[in-house]
Design an enzyme around this catalytic site. Structure first.
Site, mmCIF file in Angstrom:
data_model
loop_
_atom_site.group_PDB
_atom_site.id
_atom_site.type_symbol
_atom_site.label_atom_id
_atom_site.label_comp_id
_atom_site.label_asym_id
_atom_site.label_seq_id
_atom_site.Cartn_x
_atom_site.Cartn_y
_atom_site.Cartn_z
ATOM 1 N N LYS A 234 0.841 -1.205 0.000
ATOM 2 C CA LYS A 234 0.000 0.000 0.000
ATOM 3 C C LYS A 234 0.875 1.253 0.000
ATOM 4 C CE LYS A 234 -0.214 -0.024 5.036
ATOM 5 N NZ LYS A 234 -0.941 -0.560 6.206
ATOM 6 N N TYR B 134 17.909 28.945 9.911
ATOM 7 C CA TYR B 134 16.730 29.540 10.555
ATOM 8 C C TYR B 134 16.789 29.405 12.079
ATOM 9 C CZ TYR B 134 14.350 29.677 6.027
ATOM 10 O OH TYR B 134 13.995 29.937 4.735
HETATM 11 C C1 LIG Z 1 -0.205 -1.748 6.776
HETATM 12 C C2 LIG Z 1 -0.849 -3.011 7.180
HETATM 13 C C3 LIG Z 1 -0.077 -4.181 7.309
HETATM 14 C C4 LIG Z 1 1.417 -4.201 7.186
HETATM 15 O O1 LIG Z 1 1.986 -3.710 8.366
HETATM 16 P P1 LIG Z 1 3.587 -3.741 8.625
HETATM 17 O O2 LIG Z 1 3.722 -3.512 10.068
HETATM 18 O O3 LIG Z 1 4.163 -2.638 7.814
HETATM 19 O O4 LIG Z 1 4.063 -5.070 8.178
HETATM 20 C C5 LIG Z 1 -0.758 -5.359 7.585
HETATM 21 N N1 LIG Z 1 -2.101 -5.377 7.758
HETATM 22 C C6 LIG Z 1 -2.857 -4.267 7.661
HETATM 23 C C7 LIG Z 1 -4.331 -4.362 7.872
HETATM 24 C C8 LIG Z 1 -2.255 -3.049 7.380
HETATM 25 O O5 LIG Z 1 -3.020 -1.929 7.310
#
Ligand SMILES: *Cc1c(COP(=O)(O)O)cnc(C)c1O
Length: 384
Positions: free
Chosen positions: A41, A256
């Protein structure tokens, strides 16, 4: 006129071979009976969804998990055979799209369950259940009532999943609570397969693996479980070009807010990376960069496009304009940078991936390989 091929100022190098090795490491850890689904994702945590998907498929991955329909459709247009599941995207409105492109929906509430369980629909789906995260998913009462209504007998989910809140802390009692709740739901839905663990959950051991794990962070080299020794390979390197070097007298402010003041006559290098590229603003005065084995501190605030580096102690020939400084490498990883900045490594990675030019190493595609090679050849001191 600008030259046609212009060398990049900020390069995030992504080692596809390391991602494949991490996939195999997780597969070995969970054993042959547990499926490893890759979470790609958010543009594969910023690293480029299509390139990362290709590398994972080459490594033997056959299930990819994405956030929404846009990502699902993009992947489907590149990969015909692989299974793709979508975590969340208006299933009740866009069911047709899921079916037409063979995207597996995750059902997150009773409304979506109704939508997918209409008469005659045999579409494969995953069911998300709530066990202690309070973000999507049918509660145990919903599951029970749907069992009474015999919805699941008519149209069974192929996987039931839930998400752990505290898997990064092995000793946290929440893990056991969620696992027990999940087991109770799995018992109701038998023989549906179960999936509870994400990356950190893999290290909680067998009782948390069920039939499938869903890993994102671990693939990208983020050691969320703090496993020691760390079996995951670092995936990214980050380098930025020095744009200018200036001499600063003692007692002068740098950047800054004048958060840094020189204590001596100093040489200060300005490198072309800032928070626009995803370098956290909060790592100001807490970070060092490397030049060919030497280390030099980043001084003053991180600005939008630049950082300033104290190079007074470094050999002059090493760090003139055009040279590259390394911000991430095998010894200083995304996790280290995130710790210095006080933010999550996933946040750092997604922002850097979106903000920097990405180059891929160890790619099976000749086009990408040649691009990566060009980056290498540019190396230190390449003219613009
Ligand atoms: C993002 C996500 C994962 C993966 O999580 P990681 O800790 O990055 O491995 C797995 N399951 C769901 C439902 C997620 O939203």
């Amino acid at each position: 006129m600008l030259p046609l091929v212009r060398a990049e100022d900020v390069v995030l190098e992504i080692n596809l071979g390391a991602i494949q090795a991490n996939f195999r490491t997780v597969s070995t850890l969970v054993g042959p009976r547990v499926r490893v689904a890759a979470v790609i994702k958010s543009d594969a945590y910023g690293l480029g969804i299509v390139d990362i998907a290709r590398a994972l498929i080459d490594a033997g991955c056959d299930l990819l998990l994405v956030a929404n329909l846009d990502e699902g459709l993009l992947l489907r247009s590149s990969f015909i055979g692989v299974e793709i599941a979508v975590f969340h995207d208006q299933l009740d409105k866009f069911g047709r799209w899921y079916r037409a492109h063979r995207l597996i929906p995750v059902v997150n509430n009773c409304r979506e369950l109704d939508a997918i369980s209409t008469e005659g629909n045999r579409q494969m789906y995953f069911l998300n259940v709530e066990t202690g995260f309070s973000r999507f998913g049918l509660g145990i009462d919903d599951v029970r009532s749907q069992c009474v209504l015999r919805t699941f007998e008519r149209h069974r989910p192929s996987v039931v999943l839930s998400h752990l809140a505290c898997s990064e802390c092995a000793w946290d009692g929440t893990n056991i609570l969620q696992r027990d709740r999940f087991r109770a739901i799995c018992d109701l839905l038998r023989p549906t397969r179960g999936s509870l663990a994400a990356s950190a959950g893999v290290w909680l051991g067998k009782p948390y693996h069920f039939d499938m794990v869903r890993v994102g962070s671990a693939l990208y080299g983020i050691n969320t479980a703090g496993a020691q020794p760390n079996p995951l390979q670092p995936v990214t390197k980050l380098r930025a070009r020095i744009l200018d070097v200036c001499n600063v007298p003692p007692g002068e402010a740098v950047g800054y807010g004048a958060t840094f003041r020189t204590a001596r006559a100093s040489r200060v290098a300005v490198a072309g990376i800032g928070y626009k590229h995803g370098l956290p603003w909060s790592c100001a005065n807490k970070l060092s960069v490397r030049f060919a084995g030497y280390s030099a501190p980043v001084i003053g605030r991180i600005s939008m496009e630049y950082i300033t580096i104290d190079i007074t102690d470094l050999p002059k020939a090493l760090c003139g304009p055009g040279a590259f400084v390394e911000l991430l490498d095998e010894d200083f990883t995304v996790g280290d940078l995130a710790a210095a900045a006080g933010v999550s490594p996933q946040e750092v990675l997604t922002r850097l991936g979106a903000g920097c030019t990405r180059q891929y190493l160890n790619s099976s595609s000749p086009f990408r390989a040649s691009l990566a090679h060009r980056g290498e050849a540019d190396g230190i001191g390449a003219p613009r």
